[in-house]
Write an enzyme that holds these catalytic residues in place. Structure first.
Site, PDB file in Angstrom:
ATOM      1  N   GLU A  59      -8.923  10.416  -3.570  1.00 44.01           N
ATOM      2  CA  GLU A  59      -8.640   9.134  -4.436  1.00 44.01           C
ATOM      3  C   GLU A  59     -10.002   9.165  -5.277  1.00 44.01           C
ATOM      4  O   GLU A  59     -10.696   8.944  -5.709  1.00 44.01           O
ATOM      5  CB  GLU A  59      -8.855   7.689  -4.529  1.00 44.01           C
ATOM      6  CG  GLU A  59      -7.074   7.445  -4.397  1.00 44.01           C
ATOM      7  CD  GLU A  59      -6.299   7.270  -5.410  1.00 44.01           C
ATOM      8  OE1 GLU A  59      -6.900   7.620  -6.313  1.00 44.01           O
ATOM      9  OE2 GLU A  59      -5.120   7.137  -5.316  1.00 44.01           O
ATOM     10  N   HIS A  79     -10.863   1.345  -2.189  1.00 39.95           N
ATOM     11  CA  HIS A  79      -9.715   1.754  -2.325  1.00 39.95           C
ATOM     12  C   HIS A  79      -8.901   0.823  -1.219  1.00 39.95           C
ATOM     13  O   HIS A  79      -9.250   1.346  -0.005  1.00 39.95           O
ATOM     14  CB  HIS A  79      -8.891   2.786  -3.232  1.00 39.95           C
ATOM     15  CG  HIS A  79      -7.367   2.241  -3.095  1.00 39.95           C
ATOM     16  ND1 HIS A  79      -6.877   1.739  -3.651  1.00 39.95           N
ATOM     17  CD2 HIS A  79      -6.586   3.421  -2.169  1.00 39.95           C
ATOM     18  CE1 HIS A  79      -5.346   2.141  -3.392  1.00 39.95           C
ATOM     19  NE2 HIS A  79      -5.688   2.674  -2.570  1.00 39.95           N
ATOM     20  N   HIS A 103      -4.888  -1.556   0.606  1.00 35.11           N
ATOM     21  CA  HIS A 103      -3.706  -2.051   0.166  1.00 35.11           C
ATOM     22  C   HIS A 103      -3.631  -2.794   0.855  1.00 35.11           C
ATOM     23  O   HIS A 103      -2.595  -3.072   1.854  1.00 35.11           O
ATOM     24  CB  HIS A 103      -3.092  -0.730   1.225  1.00 35.11           C
ATOM     25  CG  HIS A 103      -2.885   0.710   0.474  1.00 35.11           C
ATOM     26  ND1 HIS A 103      -2.241   1.637   1.239  1.00 35.11           N
ATOM     27  CD2 HIS A 103      -3.411   1.278  -0.729  1.00 35.11           C
ATOM     28  CE1 HIS A 103      -2.231   2.864   0.638  1.00 35.11           C
ATOM     29  NE2 HIS A 103      -3.361   2.603  -0.797  1.00 35.11           N
ATOM     30  N   HIS A 150       0.238  -0.740  -5.557  1.00 37.90           N
ATOM     31  CA  HIS A 150      -0.395  -0.313  -4.309  1.00 37.90           C
ATOM     32  C   HIS A 150      -1.135  -0.498  -3.910  1.00 37.90           C
ATOM     33  O   HIS A 150      -1.344  -0.136  -2.767  1.00 37.90           O
ATOM     34  CB  HIS A 150      -1.167   1.415  -5.478  1.00 37.90           C
ATOM     35  CG  HIS A 150      -1.719   2.074  -4.771  1.00 37.90           C
ATOM     36  ND1 HIS A 150      -1.795   3.494  -5.747  1.00 37.90           N
ATOM     37  CD2 HIS A 150      -1.770   2.615  -3.440  1.00 37.90           C
ATOM     38  CE1 HIS A 150      -2.297   4.365  -4.178  1.00 37.90           C
ATOM     39  NE2 HIS A 150      -2.657   3.892  -3.736  1.00 37.90           N
TER      40      HIS A 150
HETATM   41  O1  2HA Z   1      -5.882   8.167   0.343  1.00 42.36           O
HETATM   42  O2  2HA Z   1      -4.893   4.955  -0.092  1.00 42.36           O
HETATM   43  O3  2HA Z   1      -4.409   5.552  -2.359  1.00 42.36           O
HETATM   44  C1  2HA Z   1      -4.597   7.145   1.094  1.00 42.36           C
HETATM   45  C2  2HA Z   1      -4.604   6.731  -0.044  1.00 42.36           C
HETATM   46  C3  2HA Z   1      -4.297   7.048  -1.907  1.00 42.36           C
HETATM   47 ZN    ZN Z   2      -3.288   4.273  -1.568  1.00 43.64          ZN
END
Ligand code: 2HA
Ligand code: ZN
Length: 270
Positions: free
Chosen positions: A119, A142, A144, A215
Site C-alpha cells: 500500500e 492500515h 483490518h 477491506h
Molecule cells: O499489506 O493489508 O491492503 C497487506 C494489506 C493490503
Molecule cells: Zn489491507
C-alpha cells in the site's frame, strides 16, 4: 547484525513504538497473515549520518510523483511481512527508505533490502498530502479491524456519517477520542492509486480515520500509538453495537442532547 538503530536512540524509540503497535494489531486479530501496513515519517530523526547512508538497492518507482516528499525518510513495514513478526523484529520486517530528488522513487537505506508495503502509493500519497497541508501528522496505519470491516458490508452504513453517529453514540469516549468521526471510501482495488486518491479526499474532508469498504481502515495521527488508539476506540463502539444486536435488541445509543453536551464540555470540533 549491525542496525541503524544501534547508534540512533530516538529512531530506535520510534521504531519500538511501531513494533509495540504491530503486536497490538496481531493480538486484536486485525492482522491476519501479512494484513495491514504502517509507515512513519522519520525525517525529523534523520541526522547527517543517516542522510549519507548509501542505497542498498537501485531506486524503485513509487507509482506517483509526490513533490512534498523531497528529502524525506520513512520507516515502512515490509510487503508480505507479518505484523506479528514485525512486533519482535522490526528491522527484519520493515525498512528505512529515502525519497529520491525526483520525488517519484525511493531507495532502501537500512537495515536490509526489505521491500516496503504493497500500500506504499496510498501511504506515501497521504504523507505527501499531510506535509503539503502543514500537518503535524507523521504516522499512517492500515489494518483490518474485524467489527469495522463487518459494518462496511451493510450498504446503509456507507452513507456519509451514518457510522460516525452510530459509533459515537455507543460510549462517550469514542467522540472524545475520535472527534472527526469515520470517513467512508467505497471498495477499490488494494494498493491502487485510485484508493490512495479517494483516501486523501476523505482525509481532506477532515477525517483522521477512513473505512475502506469490505477491506479495512486507514488512520493518520501525530504518532502510531495515537493512530492505533483511534481505531481501537471506534472498534470498541462497533463491538458494543454488535453485542447489543447479538443480545437481541438494537442499542438506544446516547441521545442527541447527551452528544451535544459532550461536545460542548470537551470542546470537540464537530
Ligand atoms: O499489506 O493489508 O491492503 C497487506 C494489506 C493490503
Ligand atoms: Zn489491507
Amino acid at each position: 547484525m549491525k542496525s541503524i538503530l544501534d547508534n540512533h536512540p530516538a529512531l530506535a524509540a520510534e521504531v519500538a513504538r511501531v513494533a509495540e503497535v504491530a503486536g497490538y494489531l496481531w493480538q486484536r486479530g486485525w492482522a491476519e497473515r501479512n494484513g495491514g501496513n504502517i509507515t512513519v515519517n522519520i525525517t525529523h530523526l534523520v541526522d547527517p549520518g543517516i542522510a549519507a547512508l548509501p542505497a542498498l538497492a537501485p531506486p524503485r518507482p513509487i507509482g506517483a510523483t509526490l513533490p512534498h516528499l523531497r528529502g524525506t525518510f520513512f520507516y515502512c513495514k515490509g510487503t508480505n511481512r507479518r505484523m506479528r513478526d514485525l512486533a519482535r523484529r522490526p528491522m527484519e520486517n520493515g525498512s528505512v527508505i529515502r525519497i529520491t530528488p525526483d520525488c517519484a522513487h525511493y531507495e532502501i537505506i537500512a537495515d536490509t533490502v526489505v521491500a516496503p508495503t504493497s500500500e506504499l502509493p496510498s501511504h506515501l500519497s497521504v504523507h505527501n498530502y499531510l506535509i503539503g497541508k502543514g500537518s503535524t501528522y507523521r504516522a499512517s496505519l492500515h489494518t483490518h479491524p474485524t467489527e469495522l470491516v463487518a459494518l462496511s458490508h451493510h450498504r446503509p452504513f456507507l452513507q456519509p456519517d451514518v457510522l460516525t453517529r452510530l459509533l459515537w453514540s455507543m460510549i462517550p469516549e469514542t467522540k472524545a477520542f475520535c472527534p472527526r468521526g469515520l470517513g467512508i471510501v467505497p471498495y477499490m482495488l488494494p494498493g491502487s492509486v485510485e484508493l490512495a486518491e479517494a483516501t486523501i479526499r476523505a482525509i481532506d474532508e477532515d477525517y483522521d480515520v477512513v473505512l475502506w469498504e469490505k477491506h479495512g481502515v486507514f488512520a493518520v495521527a501525530d504518532d502510531i500509538v495515537e493512530a492505533f488508539d483511534m481505531v481501537d476506540t471506534l472498534s470498541k463502539s462497533a463491538a458494543i453495537y454488535r453485542d447489543a444486536r447479538a443480545m437481541g435488541f438494537t442499542p438506544d445509543g446516547m441521545t442527541e442532547a447527551q452528544m451535544n453536551e459532550l461536545s460542548r464540555v470537551f470542546r470537540l470540533p464537530k
